[in-house]
Scaffold this motif. Structure first.
Motif, PDB file in Angstrom:
ATOM      1  N   MET A   1       0.844  -1.198   0.000  1.00  9.42           N
ATOM      2  CA  MET A   1       0.000   0.000   0.000  1.00  9.42           C
ATOM      3  C   MET A   1       0.879   1.249   0.000  1.00  9.42           C
ATOM      4  SD  MET A   1      -2.935   1.205   2.737  1.00  9.42           S
ATOM      5  CE  MET A   1      -4.033  -0.115   2.280  1.00  9.42           C
ATOM      6  N   ASP A   2       0.446   2.272  -0.716  1.00  4.81           N
ATOM      7  CA  ASP A   2       1.199   3.510  -0.813  1.00  4.81           C
ATOM      8  C   ASP A   2       1.381   4.155   0.569  1.00  4.81           C
ATOM      9  OD1 ASP A   2       2.152   5.707  -2.821  1.00  4.81           O
ATOM     10  OD2 ASP A   2       0.930   6.765  -1.338  1.00  4.81           O
ATOM     11  N   PHE A   3       2.581   4.706   0.785  1.00  5.44           N
ATOM     12  CA  PHE A   3       2.924   5.294   2.081  1.00  5.44           C
ATOM     13  C   PHE A   3       1.926   6.380   2.487  1.00  5.44           C
ATOM     14  CE2 PHE A   3       5.069   8.745   4.392  1.00  5.44           C
ATOM     15  CZ  PHE A   3       5.465   8.062   5.535  1.00  5.44           C
ATOM     16  N   TYR A   4       1.522   7.201   1.553  1.00  2.82           N
ATOM     17  CA  TYR A   4       0.622   8.312   1.880  1.00  2.82           C
ATOM     18  C   TYR A   4      -0.775   7.815   2.279  1.00  2.82           C
ATOM     19  CZ  TYR A   4       4.327  11.083  -0.186  1.00  2.82           C
ATOM     20  OH  TYR A   4       5.552  11.648  -0.459  1.00  2.82           O
ATOM     21  N   LEU A   5      -1.209   6.722   1.659  1.00  3.37           N
ATOM     22  CA  LEU A   5      -2.494   6.149   2.052  1.00  3.37           C
ATOM     23  C   LEU A   5      -2.422   5.549   3.458  1.00  3.37           C
ATOM     24  CD1 LEU A   5      -3.698   4.379  -1.223  1.00  3.37           C
ATOM     25  CD2 LEU A   5      -4.630   6.449  -0.157  1.00  3.37           C
ATOM     26  N   ILE A   6      -1.289   4.934   3.769  1.00  5.63           N
ATOM     27  CA  ILE A   6      -1.095   4.388   5.111  1.00  5.63           C
ATOM     28  C   ILE A   6      -1.208   5.497   6.149  1.00  5.63           C
ATOM     29  CG2 ILE A   6       0.610   3.339   6.669  1.00  5.63           C
ATOM     30  CD1 ILE A   6       1.700   1.853   4.190  1.00  5.63           C
ATOM     31  N   VAL A   7      -0.489   6.590   5.898  1.00  4.05           N
ATOM     32  CA  VAL A   7      -0.522   7.736   6.814  1.00  4.05           C
ATOM     33  C   VAL A   7      -1.936   8.289   6.924  1.00  4.05           C
ATOM     34  CG1 VAL A   7       0.282  10.106   7.159  1.00  4.05           C
ATOM     35  CG2 VAL A   7       1.885   8.341   6.415  1.00  4.05           C
ATOM     36  N   LEU A   8      -2.635   8.382   5.786  1.00  8.51           N
ATOM     37  CA  LEU A   8      -3.993   8.942   5.770  1.00  8.51           C
ATOM     38  C   LEU A   8      -4.939   8.125   6.645  1.00  8.51           C
ATOM     39  CD1 LEU A   8      -6.143  10.879   4.621  1.00  8.51           C
ATOM     40  CD2 LEU A   8      -6.434   9.264   2.718  1.00  8.51           C
ATOM     41  N   PHE A   9      -4.986   6.819   6.424  1.00  8.36           N
ATOM     42  CA  PHE A   9      -5.912   5.969   7.185  1.00  8.36           C
ATOM     43  C   PHE A   9      -5.549   5.921   8.667  1.00  8.36           C
ATOM     44  CE2 PHE A   9      -6.719   4.087   2.935  1.00  8.36           C
ATOM     45  CZ  PHE A   9      -8.098   4.229   2.930  1.00  8.36           C
ATOM     46  N   LEU A  10      -4.268   5.786   8.961  1.00  9.18           N
ATOM     47  CA  LEU A  10      -3.839   5.666  10.353  1.00  9.18           C
ATOM     48  C   LEU A  10      -4.109   6.943  11.134  1.00  9.18           C
ATOM     49  CD1 LEU A  10      -2.421   4.013  12.569  1.00  9.18           C
ATOM     50  CD2 LEU A  10      -0.248   4.934  11.741  1.00  9.18           C
ATOM     51  N   PHE A  11      -3.692   8.075  10.590  1.00  8.76           N
ATOM     52  CA  PHE A  11      -3.792   9.319  11.354  1.00  8.76           C
ATOM     53  C   PHE A  11      -5.202   9.917  11.324  1.00  8.76           C
ATOM     54  CE2 PHE A  11       0.745   8.864  11.040  1.00  8.76           C
ATOM     55  CZ  PHE A  11       1.175   9.333  12.267  1.00  8.76           C
ATOM     56  N   THR A  12      -5.999   9.581  10.311  1.00  8.01           N
ATOM     57  CA  THR A  12      -7.419   9.946  10.356  1.00  8.01           C
ATOM     58  C   THR A  12      -8.095   9.224  11.515  1.00  8.01           C
ATOM     59  OG1 THR A  12      -7.514  10.303   7.966  1.00  8.01           O
ATOM     60  CG2 THR A  12      -9.598   9.956   9.099  1.00  8.01           C
ATOM     61  N   GLY A  13      -7.765   7.951  11.685  1.00  2.73           N
ATOM     62  CA  GLY A  13      -8.296   7.191  12.811  1.00  2.73           C
ATOM     63  C   GLY A  13      -7.836   7.759  14.147  1.00  2.73           C
ATOM     64  N   ILE A  14      -6.574   8.168  14.218  1.00  4.06           N
ATOM     65  CA  ILE A  14      -6.049   8.744  15.463  1.00  4.06           C
ATOM     66  C   ILE A  14      -6.810  10.018  15.831  1.00  4.06           C
ATOM     67  CG2 ILE A  14      -4.043   9.892  16.504  1.00  4.06           C
ATOM     68  CD1 ILE A  14      -2.273   7.914  15.022  1.00  4.06           C
ATOM     69  N   LEU A  15      -7.023  10.877  14.849  1.00  2.72           N
ATOM     70  CA  LEU A  15      -7.748  12.128  15.108  1.00  2.72           C
ATOM     71  C   LEU A  15      -9.186  11.852  15.551  1.00  2.72           C
ATOM     72  CD1 LEU A  15      -6.476  14.325  12.133  1.00  2.72           C
ATOM     73  CD2 LEU A  15      -5.885  14.561  14.549  1.00  2.72           C
ATOM     74  N   LEU A  16      -9.836  10.903  14.896  1.00  2.00           N
ATOM     75  CA  LEU A  16     -11.202  10.563  15.271  1.00  2.00           C
ATOM     76  C   LEU A  16     -11.250   9.960  16.677  1.00  2.00           C
ATOM     77  CD1 LEU A  16     -14.185  10.300  14.539  1.00  2.00           C
ATOM     78  CD2 LEU A  16     -13.666   8.087  13.481  1.00  2.00           C
ATOM     79  N   ALA A 150      -6.286  -1.190   4.992  1.00  4.58           N
ATOM     80  CA  ALA A 150      -6.784   0.174   5.162  1.00  4.58           C
ATOM     81  C   ALA A 150      -7.774   0.254   6.318  1.00  4.58           C
ATOM     82  CB  ALA A 150      -7.442   0.658   3.861  1.00  4.58           C
ATOM     83  N   LEU A 151      -8.708  -0.706   6.356  1.00  7.84           N
ATOM     84  CA  LEU A 151      -9.698  -0.735   7.436  1.00  7.84           C
ATOM     85  C   LEU A 151      -9.034  -0.960   8.788  1.00  7.84           C
ATOM     86  CD1 LEU A 151     -12.746  -0.700   8.122  1.00  7.84           C
ATOM     87  CD2 LEU A 151     -12.735  -3.189   7.811  1.00  7.84           C
ATOM     88  N   LEU A 152      -8.059  -1.852   8.813  1.00  6.68           N
ATOM     89  CA  LEU A 152      -7.353  -2.150  10.058  1.00  6.68           C
ATOM     90  C   LEU A 152      -6.580  -0.939  10.565  1.00  6.68           C
ATOM     91  CD1 LEU A 152      -5.982  -5.738   9.388  1.00  6.68           C
ATOM     92  CD2 LEU A 152      -7.623  -5.074  11.121  1.00  6.68           C
ATOM     93  N   LEU A 153      -5.886  -0.269   9.673  1.00  3.12           N
ATOM     94  CA  LEU A 153      -5.107   0.904  10.077  1.00  3.12           C
ATOM     95  C   LEU A 153      -6.014   2.003  10.620  1.00  3.12           C
ATOM     96  CD1 LEU A 153      -2.525   1.102   7.148  1.00  3.12           C
ATOM     97  CD2 LEU A 153      -2.098   0.365   9.490  1.00  3.12           C
ATOM     98  N   PHE A 154      -7.183   2.153  10.018  1.00  3.07           N
ATOM     99  CA  PHE A 154      -8.149   3.133  10.511  1.00  3.07           C
ATOM    100  C   PHE A 154      -8.608   2.754  11.924  1.00  3.07           C
ATOM    101  CE2 PHE A 154     -12.607   4.749  10.723  1.00  3.07           C
ATOM    102  CZ  PHE A 154     -12.314   6.103  10.675  1.00  3.07           C
ATOM    103  N   GLY A 155      -8.916   1.461  12.123  1.00  2.00           N
ATOM    104  CA  GLY A 155      -9.335   0.999  13.448  1.00  2.00           C
ATOM    105  C   GLY A 155      -8.225   1.114  14.474  1.00  2.00           C
TER     106      GLY A 155
END
Length: 311
Positions: A1-16, A150-155
């Motif tokens: 998975m692209d690095f930027y997508l990883i950061v997006l899903f992970l840190f969006t989840g962190i903020l939420l 992606a789903l896991l990183l968000f969670g």
């Protein structure tokens, strides 16, 4: 998975997660999604490996050598982090937590049920891939892996954001956060050098294989182009084994060596594929250190592999 997508899903989840309360129903539901999604991810990973004819064919030729390279890199990476943890007294990372909280993290990381599920999922996935899939399903397997990840990183991000005590853990680590990937890199290279010495490889060749740090796709391609297809195949399979062994041993690493040690085996993969498993084994507090470690090691792969091959 692209690095930027990883950061997006992970840190969006962190903020939420930071915005929500830890007792919020959605936060608890996200944890269930993470555990269920992890099983799906492991099944897809196993099926992808089992259906890969290249891997199956290479098992008979260089499988033993690749396994020793992978095991050596993991062992010495793990030893380096264990010594680091002992020296700085970071045995369970959550030093500020009360005994009940530490017991909860330990229980989370070492539950026998989860260990059995993790191991079984990988083995079942490999068997499904080998006996039922023909290899042309690789595209949808890759898509399933990416969507699950992606789903896991968000969670995982939601769990991190909802855990307020993690901020204290960052203060505890400080500059030591960047020392972790350096130690893992040295441990990986040392283990690969010893393995290569045993099989009669040159120092530069052995170090190049170890410098893949679990990123099998890139390291295998680089070494094949810059050196030979034989050494590239060894690097590819060795780093595949590293990822697979990481999936299997992480619950045991957490139980016997503490939460921070779970960062070591996965190498570069703790930035993405094995990150949810690191969280499941070591707790939320190790996720950001694991992500940073994986990102640093991933950055080093395209630098170190050509460098060692020129020796």
């Amino acid at each position: 998975m692209d690095f930027y997508l990883i950061v997006l899903f992970l840190f969006t989840g962190i903020l939420l997660g930071f915005w929500l309360n830890q007792d919020n129903y959605f936060v608890k539901f996200a944890d269930l999604i993470t555990k269920g999604g992890l099983i799906i991810l492991l099944l897809a990973m196993g099926a992808s490996l089992g259906s890969n004819n290249q891997i199956v064919l290479q098992l008979g030729e260089i499988g033993f050598q690749a396994f020793i390279f992978a095991a050596g890199s993991i062992i010495f990476s793990l030893l380096a982090v264990i010594v680091f943890v002992k020296i700085f007294g970071l045995n369970n990372l959550l030093l500020g937590a009360d005994p009940a909280a530490e017991a909860e993290v330990e229980e989370q990381g070492t539950g026998k049920t989860m260990t059995v599920l993790i191991f079984s999922s990988v083995i079942i996935g490999i068997l499904i891939g080998y006996f039922l899939l023909k290899g042309n399903e690789q595209l949808w397997l890759d898509s399933l892996t990416n969507y699950s990840l992606a789903l896991l990183l968000f969670g995982v991000g939601i769990d991190i954001g909802a855990s307020r005590e993690i901020i204290n853990d960052f203060r505890l680590l400080g500059w030591k956060l960047l020392l972790i990937p350096v130690l893992i890199a040295f441990g990986s290279l040392f283990g690969a050098l010893l393995s290569g010495l045993f099989f009669g490889f040159g120092a530069g060749e052995s170090a190049a294989v170890g410098a893949g740090f679990g990123w099998y796709s890139l390291s295998g391609v680089l070494i094949s182009k810059l050196h030979s297809a034989e050494l590239g195949s060894l690097a590819f399979l060795s780093n595949v084994f590293r990822e697979l062994l990481t999936v299997i041993i992480l619950p045991f690493v957490s139980r016997y060596f503490g939460s921070l040690a779970t960062i070591a085996p996965g190498g570069a993969t703790t930035m993405d594929v094995t990150l949810p498993l690191v969280k499941e084994s070591g707790g939320e507090a190790v996720v950001i250190p694991a992500f940073v470690s994986g990102a640093v090691l991933s950055t080093l792969v395209p630098i170190l592999v050509p460098l060692f091959l020129n020796f």
